[in-house]
Design a protein around this motif. Structure first.
Motif, PDB file in Angstrom:
ATOM      1  N   ILE A   1      88.220  -0.936  31.245  1.00 44.67           N
ATOM      2  CA  ILE A   1      87.076  -1.790  31.591  1.00 44.67           C
ATOM      3  C   ILE A   1      86.934  -2.915  30.576  1.00 44.67           C
ATOM      4  O   ILE A   1      86.795  -2.665  29.380  1.00 44.67           O
TER       5      ILE A   1
ATOM      6  N   VAL B   1      84.680  -6.071  31.293  1.00 43.13           N
ATOM      7  CA  VAL B   1      83.894  -6.806  32.284  1.00 43.13           C
ATOM      8  C   VAL B   1      83.890  -8.309  31.985  1.00 43.13           C
ATOM      9  O   VAL B   1      83.996  -9.126  32.894  1.00 43.13           O
TER      10      VAL B   1
ATOM     11  N   SER C   1      87.696  -8.211  35.225  1.00 41.21           N
ATOM     12  CA  SER C   1      87.095  -8.968  36.332  1.00 41.21           C
ATOM     13  C   SER C   1      88.082 -10.026  36.830  1.00 41.21           C
ATOM     14  O   SER C   1      88.210 -10.269  38.037  1.00 41.21           O
TER      15      SER C   1
ATOM     16  N   SER D   1      85.815  -2.859  36.912  1.00 44.06           N
ATOM     17  CA  SER D   1      84.837  -3.888  36.545  1.00 44.06           C
ATOM     18  C   SER D   1      83.601  -3.623  37.399  1.00 44.06           C
ATOM     19  O   SER D   1      83.608  -2.732  38.256  1.00 44.06           O
ATOM     20  N   LEU D   2      82.545  -4.363  37.174  1.00 44.57           N
ATOM     21  CA  LEU D   2      81.389  -4.214  38.060  1.00 44.57           C
ATOM     22  C   LEU D   2      81.781  -4.616  39.483  1.00 44.57           C
ATOM     23  O   LEU D   2      81.298  -4.041  40.461  1.00 44.57           O
TER      24      LEU D   2
ATOM     25  N   GLY E   1      83.551  -1.484  41.143  1.00 47.33           N
ATOM     26  CA  GLY E   1      83.173  -0.161  40.627  1.00 47.33           C
ATOM     27  C   GLY E   1      83.286   0.970  41.635  1.00 47.33           C
ATOM     28  O   GLY E   1      83.867   2.017  41.347  1.00 47.33           O
TER      29      GLY E   1
ATOM     30  N   CYS F   1      86.286   1.670  27.583  1.00 50.04           N
ATOM     31  CA  CYS F   1      85.574   0.406  27.405  1.00 50.04           C
ATOM     32  C   CYS F   1      86.330  -0.399  26.355  1.00 50.04           C
ATOM     33  O   CYS F   1      86.512   0.067  25.227  1.00 50.04           O
TER      34      CYS F   1
ATOM     35  N   GLU G   1      78.326  -4.769  28.179  1.00 50.91           N
ATOM     36  CA  GLU G   1      78.722  -4.917  29.583  1.00 50.91           C
ATOM     37  C   GLU G   1      79.761  -3.878  30.002  1.00 50.91           C
ATOM     38  O   GLU G   1      79.771  -3.434  31.154  1.00 50.91           O
ATOM     39  N   ASP G   2      80.614  -3.463  29.057  1.00 49.85           N
ATOM     40  CA  ASP G   2      81.615  -2.445  29.391  1.00 49.85           C
ATOM     41  C   ASP G   2      80.958  -1.068  29.531  1.00 49.85           C
ATOM     42  O   ASP G   2      81.311  -0.287  30.419  1.00 49.85           O
TER      43      ASP G   2
ATOM     44  N   CYS H   1      79.214  -0.896  32.843  1.00 51.61           N
ATOM     45  CA  CYS H   1      80.171  -0.688  33.933  1.00 51.61           C
ATOM     46  C   CYS H   1      80.635   0.771  33.965  1.00 51.61           C
ATOM     47  O   CYS H   1      80.781   1.354  35.047  1.00 51.61           O
TER      48      CYS H   1
ATOM     49  N   TYR I   1      72.906   2.512  32.656  1.00 49.97           N
ATOM     50  CA  TYR I   1      73.136   1.803  33.922  1.00 49.97           C
ATOM     51  C   TYR I   1      71.937   1.951  34.852  1.00 49.97           C
ATOM     52  O   TYR I   1      71.472   0.981  35.458  1.00 49.97           O
TER      53      TYR I   1
ATOM     54  N   SER J   1      78.238  -6.715  41.592  1.00 48.17           N
ATOM     55  CA  SER J   1      78.766  -5.359  41.741  1.00 48.17           C
ATOM     56  C   SER J   1      79.285  -5.127  43.157  1.00 48.17           C
ATOM     57  O   SER J   1      78.685  -5.558  44.136  1.00 48.17           O
TER      58      SER J   1
END
Lengths: 236, 236
Positions: free
Chosen positions: B25, B27, B32, B119-120, B123, B141, B151-152, B155, B184, B219
């Motif tokens: 991950i 992000v 991404s 990634s988001l 997911g 992450c 952000e990781d 996610c 989250y 997402s």
């Protein structure tokens, strides 16, 4: 104020600690025990790393306390169970305490300007004390065996939540601290449940220490803020 | 299924990765970008560590992409901005990608049975792919400069939330994973805002990459699950 959170004792590098206030967190159970002992009138708590050291430092009237593999050490007066630190036992006595993770975190924190002990039990009081010290803040989650422990992260989030509520100016919080703050906010009101679901909580419950977990989850039940003076934690 | 979360690439020890499915991950922005590139029809994405390596491996028709200090590398075709990876540019072409943190995490993940990019944006699809692989799972992450990146973690929590929703049997999640899940859940619905408030998000926004953050926060906008085959990520 800048706030950083260290996820476990292994991550506690010196440059993240010097010139700051440090709050050491070991919810299950060292810092909860320390808060309870001082609240109950202990003269002070001396954290030491080894059993040998604890025995060597004992003076008449001192109590030896601590655990290995969660259990009381043979020949010691007390284990690491907060409910056992009652006034009848500890009042006016110095407690020499050795635990697996919390004591190591306390040693690492020594480079800070001021070292406080934080737990769910005294989160608001610890936050207020940190604000009064007017320094940047590092929250040191002790963790368990060099890994992150859920209950310590939860407590870091709780203390940041309280700091933000009490501060005149908004604090700058690092990424890990913001994640812990979000985690705490998703869990507030279910602290006991969260602690029982953590790796350490599950282990303690299996060993018969469910009562300890209940006590450690009682947020803000104490206004005691243990503060390191020399090598001993006393009421600030 | 047992699920562990590694908080940053520095914590990615081999014994936590072997015999498992790994989801890497990053992000903001490597994974991404990889999802976007494959969704847009790129033939594959080859992650490499250095600029030199990227140039040496380039064959006719390959695209060179990547960043240093968040900016496009001089002479490269593309930076690390997901919105730039459109079909007109990448369709049927191999992309050689070098980024600061995501590529290193990908290298560390190589010991896993299967390596996916999460990634988001993808997911739910990544969660379903991990369930189908029927292995224990480690979410890596990438983080930023050997530190946790908000952000990781967010996610990782999102993917665990989806895994729990899709799984027939409850997954066993480690302490860090449960903390990220709580984080989250406290943030769902405000992902853009959370990304903009992260250390990397603030830096990217200041450098003019706000549009990237918007895209990275969408997402489940993609069903693409990049999977490492040999040294190249392709659609699984």
């Amino acid at each position: 104020m800048h706030i950083e959170v260290i996820s476990n004792v292994n991550e506690a590098r010196a440059d993240r600690i010097t010139h700051r206030t440090a709050i050491v967190i070991d919810v299950l159970r060292a810092t909860s025990t320390i808060v309870t002992a001082l609240e109950a009138g202990a003269a002070g708590v001396l954290p030491v790393e080894t059993v040998l050291e604890a025995r060597a430092l004992q003076r008449p009237y001192d109590l030896l306390a601590g655990e290995r593999f969660c259990r009381k050490i043979a020949g010691f007066d007390l284990g690491n169970s907060p409910p056992d630190f009652i006034p009848e036992t500890v009042k006016n006595r110095r407690v020499i305490l050795t635990t697996t993770n919390g004591t190591r975190a306390m040693q690492k924190a020594l480079r800070a300007d001021t070292v406080l002990a934080g737990s769910l039990m005294n989160g608001s009081a610890a936050a207020r004390a940190a604000i009064d010290l007017k320094r940047d803040l590092v929250l040191i989650c002790s963790g368990s065996h060099d890994e992150f422990a859920l209950e310590d992260g939860l407590c870091a989030g709780f203390i940041i939540d309280r700091l933000q509520a009490f501060s005149q100016t908004p604090a700058e919080v690092d990424d890990f601290g913001n994640a812990m703050l979000g985690f705490y906010r998703s869990t507030a009101g279910r602290l006991s449940e969260a602690l029982l679901g953590s790796a350490t909580g599950r282990r303690l419950a299996k060993m018969g220490f469910a009562r300890d977990i209940e006590q450690c989850a009682k947020s803000d039940c104490s206004a005691a803020v243990p503060k390191l003076q020399g090598d001993t934690l006393v009421l600030g």
